[in-house]
Design an enzyme around this catalytic site. Structure first.
Site, mmCIF file in Angstrom:
data_model
loop_
_atom_site.group_PDB
_atom_site.id
_atom_site.type_symbol
_atom_site.label_atom_id
_atom_site.label_comp_id
_atom_site.label_asym_id
_atom_site.label_seq_id
_atom_site.Cartn_x
_atom_site.Cartn_y
_atom_site.Cartn_z
ATOM 1 N N CYS A 150 42.969 30.674 75.441
ATOM 2 C CA CYS A 150 43.531 29.658 75.165
ATOM 3 C C CYS A 150 42.850 29.225 73.683
ATOM 4 O O CYS A 150 41.608 28.977 73.649
ATOM 5 C CB CYS A 150 42.854 28.478 75.579
ATOM 6 S SG CYS A 150 42.855 26.532 75.798
ATOM 7 N N CYS B 81 41.825 25.504 72.730
ATOM 8 C CA CYS B 81 40.073 25.828 73.300
ATOM 9 C C CYS B 81 39.249 26.568 71.808
ATOM 10 O O CYS B 81 37.844 26.042 71.529
ATOM 11 C CB CYS B 81 39.778 25.973 74.209
ATOM 12 S SG CYS B 81 41.137 24.844 75.308
ATOM 13 N N ASP B 82 39.871 27.689 71.531
ATOM 14 C CA ASP B 82 37.905 28.647 71.116
ATOM 15 C C ASP B 82 38.627 28.926 69.540
ATOM 16 O O ASP B 82 37.716 29.865 69.429
ATOM 17 C CB ASP B 82 38.232 29.832 72.089
ATOM 18 C CG ASP B 82 37.750 29.627 73.769
ATOM 19 O OD1 ASP B 82 37.282 28.362 73.930
ATOM 20 O OD2 ASP B 82 38.077 30.039 74.211
#
Length: 322
Positions: free
Chosen positions: A137, A140-141
């Site tokens: 992701c 997300c990261d």
């Protein structure tokens, strides 16, 4: 044969952000939900280290800690948890039936929040370094890789979306694809080829990851001539698709071509009366913890209103029935 059965107003299958939010809302509505949370409870966030994009945590929070807090909050209001996998489901009721081995649970309404699994490459080093440089992701990261070099594996629209997003942070993003051309749409390809931070390695697969505690590079194999090479990278993002966890529902619910549960938008109602679905098991667009939680809330409200409309109370009874 006497079978042990537990009945309630609402059954919830799944315990990621969607399932736990549904549990919280239905518990606060005095519906006494029973959550079949699975042996590996908590969903994909249990494999995530820092979560910095979930509202309310300005300094970030560990994925497992966030899931623990959400579970604790739902339990505080009366949600009951069964830490086991659902092994069989029968939606031909009423009532709606879920089995955990020989234990049968029946509900007047059912909320499905079984999520989806990211397809992985299947490498031992990939499993070992998941959350330590291996991610599925970018949203997300990606922030954690500012001014670093990254690798994205895949050749579809999702892979290019991930790669383009990562160029906001990384100095260089290399897309590794096993074929000599992309599967992505032309508009996505045009954007990718025009981005100076994006590079491509064709006809290649990742055969190993370098690094002990964190990713330091990837080893590639050319599928045409078999030669191997290594490139430095601080992280590898796998973008080769997702598989929804819908095997239990095949033949009972309407699924789309990719196997995701179809809902009657804007509601979370499925093709079966009294059955609602939320989270990544219906969402192949956003796949974020916060959007999953939002649909878990919606499913709980939909279930509560459906029960009220159909004159159901919220009583729960446990016992042995013939």
């Amino acid at each position: 044969m006497v079978t042990s059965r537990t009945r309630t107003a609402v059954l919830i299958v799944g315990s990621g952000p969607a399932g736990l939010t549904a549990a919280l809302y239905t518990a606060r509505a005095n519906l006494r939900p029973i959550v079949i949370e699975g042996v590996e409870a908590g969903g994909q966030l249990m494999l995530t280290t820092e979560v910095e994009n979930y509202p309310g945590f300005p300094t970030g929070i560990l994925g497992p800690e966030l899931m623990h807090k959400m579970r604790e909050q739902a339990a505080r209001f009366g949600a009951e948890f069964v830490t086991a996998d659902a092994t069989k489901i029968d939606l031909s009721g009423p009532p709606l039936r879920v089995w955990v081995d020989d234990e049968e649970y029946t509900g007047k309404a059912l909320i499905i929040s079984t999520g989806a699994k990211a397809k992985m490459l299947g490498l031992e080093s990939e499993r070992r370094l998941l959350g330590r440089g291996v991610s599925t992701c970018a949203t997300c990261d990606g922030f954690f890789y500012r001014d670093r070099e990254l690798v994205v594996v895949g050749g579809g629209d999702s892979a290019l979306e991930e790669a383009l997003f990562l160029t906001r942070f990384a100095t260089k993003v290399t897309v590794v694809h096993r074929r000599d051309r992309l599967r992505a749409s032309k508009v996505m390809q045009d954007r990718a080829f025009a981005n100076p931070k994006l590079g491509f390695i064709w006809n290649s697969t990742v055969v190993d990851l370098l690094g002990d505690q964190t990713v330091s590079g990837v080893r590639l194999r050319n599928v045409v001539d078999g030669t191997e090479s290594e490139i430095p990278a601080a992280g590898m993002f796998v973008a080769i698709g997702h598989t929804p966890n819908t095997d239990l529902f095949a033949g009972q619910l309407v699924l789309d071509d990719a196997g995701y549960i179809t809902v009657r938008t804007p509601s979370t109602a499925t093709s079966v009366e009294g059955v609602f679905a939320s989270g990544d098991v219906v969402d192949h667009t956003y796949r974020q913890a916060v959007t999953a939680a939002g649909t878990g809330c919606a499913a709980a409200i939909d279930a509560e209103r459906w029960l009220e409309t159909h004159g159901h109370d919220s009583g729960a009874t446990t016992g042995n029935w013939d």
